[in-house]
Design an enzyme around this catalytic site. Sequence first.
Site, PDB file in Angstrom:
ATOM      1  N   GLY A  56      14.965  -6.519  28.207  1.00 32.15           N
ATOM      2  CA  GLY A  56      15.459  -5.643  29.261  1.00 32.15           C
ATOM      3  C   GLY A  56      16.054  -4.387  28.662  1.00 32.15           C
ATOM      4  O   GLY A  56      17.162  -3.974  29.025  1.00 32.15           O
ATOM      5  N   HIS A  57      15.328  -3.801  27.729  1.00 37.85           N
ATOM      6  CA  HIS A  57      15.784  -2.550  27.109  1.00 37.85           C
ATOM      7  C   HIS A  57      14.629  -1.906  26.339  1.00 37.85           C
ATOM      8  O   HIS A  57      13.569  -2.514  26.158  1.00 37.85           O
ATOM      9  CB  HIS A  57      16.964  -2.807  26.161  1.00 37.85           C
ATOM     10  CG  HIS A  57      16.701  -3.825  25.101  1.00 37.85           C
ATOM     11  ND1 HIS A  57      15.891  -3.586  24.009  1.00 37.85           N
ATOM     12  CD2 HIS A  57      17.115  -5.096  24.959  1.00 37.85           C
ATOM     13  CE1 HIS A  57      15.840  -4.656  23.258  1.00 37.85           C
ATOM     14  NE2 HIS A  57      16.565  -5.612  23.819  1.00 37.85           N
ATOM     15  N   ALA A  58      14.859  -0.670  25.914  1.00 38.91           N
ATOM     16  CA  ALA A  58      13.910   0.032  25.044  1.00 38.91           C
ATOM     17  C   ALA A  58      14.683   0.525  23.826  1.00 38.91           C
ATOM     18  O   ALA A  58      15.920   0.509  23.814  1.00 38.91           O
ATOM     19  CB  ALA A  58      13.296   1.214  25.787  1.00 38.91           C
ATOM     20  N   ARG A 103      10.874  -3.372  27.143  1.00 39.59           N
ATOM     21  CA  ARG A 103      10.343  -4.730  27.029  1.00 39.59           C
ATOM     22  C   ARG A 103      11.229  -5.744  27.726  1.00 39.59           C
ATOM     23  O   ARG A 103      12.454  -5.624  27.727  1.00 39.59           O
ATOM     24  CB  ARG A 103      10.115  -5.149  25.574  1.00 39.59           C
ATOM     25  CG  ARG A 103      11.279  -5.730  24.768  1.00 39.59           C
ATOM     26  CD  ARG A 103      12.312  -4.721  24.375  1.00 39.59           C
ATOM     27  NE  ARG A 103      11.759  -3.484  23.846  1.00 39.59           N
ATOM     28  CZ  ARG A 103      11.437  -3.291  22.572  1.00 39.59           C
ATOM     29  NH1 ARG A 103      11.686  -4.213  21.704  1.00 39.59           N
ATOM     30  NH2 ARG A 103      10.964  -2.128  22.161  1.00 39.59           N
ATOM     31  N   ILE A 128      18.197   1.795  24.825  1.00 42.78           N
ATOM     32  CA  ILE A 128      18.335   2.311  26.201  1.00 42.78           C
ATOM     33  C   ILE A 128      18.308   1.057  27.074  1.00 42.78           C
ATOM     34  O   ILE A 128      17.301   0.350  27.119  1.00 42.78           O
ATOM     35  CB  ILE A 128      17.193   3.260  26.588  1.00 42.78           C
ATOM     36  CG1 ILE A 128      17.120   4.441  25.609  1.00 42.78           C
ATOM     37  CG2 ILE A 128      17.377   3.754  28.031  1.00 42.78           C
ATOM     38  CD1 ILE A 128      15.922   5.351  25.819  1.00 42.78           C
TER      39      ILE A 128
END
Length: 141
Positions: A56-58, A103, A128
């Site tokens: 749950g982030h990039a 992702r 992020i």
Amino acid sequence: MNLQTSCEDCRIIALPSIESERKGRLTPIYNFEHIPFDIKRVYYLYDVPAGSERGGHAHRELQQLIISVSGSFDVVVKDGEQEKIFTLNRPFYGLYMPRQIWRELTNFSAGSICLVLASSLYDEHDYIRDYEQFQAFKGFL
Ligand code: TYD
């Protein structure tokens, strides 16, 4: 130079799987030979409850290779516009993640182990964690 990455840049890399007269298999991974970056960090996820989610982030700059060394899980990749789902369930396939791709890791099977090879040391500033912020970063908001 266009450094924009998309879901199409995420790809499965087939790793060596060596079988010898000893039983079982072995997979070696070399910097720049099997993966397009220098490994600076290795970590793994385990004891993840079946069916639960991670990620749950990039990352702004980090590149990774994600491998299911045991069990299975899905990786949902998003570039702010499109998305793709990769199922990882064998230890000789790795999912190459370029920089700047969102992702989500989902559908963990019980007892699965997710091995991650990373191109840099842990840096919270590289993350992020808000999807709208990610879309704005990619120029889609
Ligand atoms: P995070 O990357 O958010 O986990 P996931 O993407 O798997 O859901 O990291 C979870 C926690 O672990 C967070 O508090 C930061 C910490 N962490 C480290 O200290 N070092 C590391 O190399 C990583 C990947 C995470």
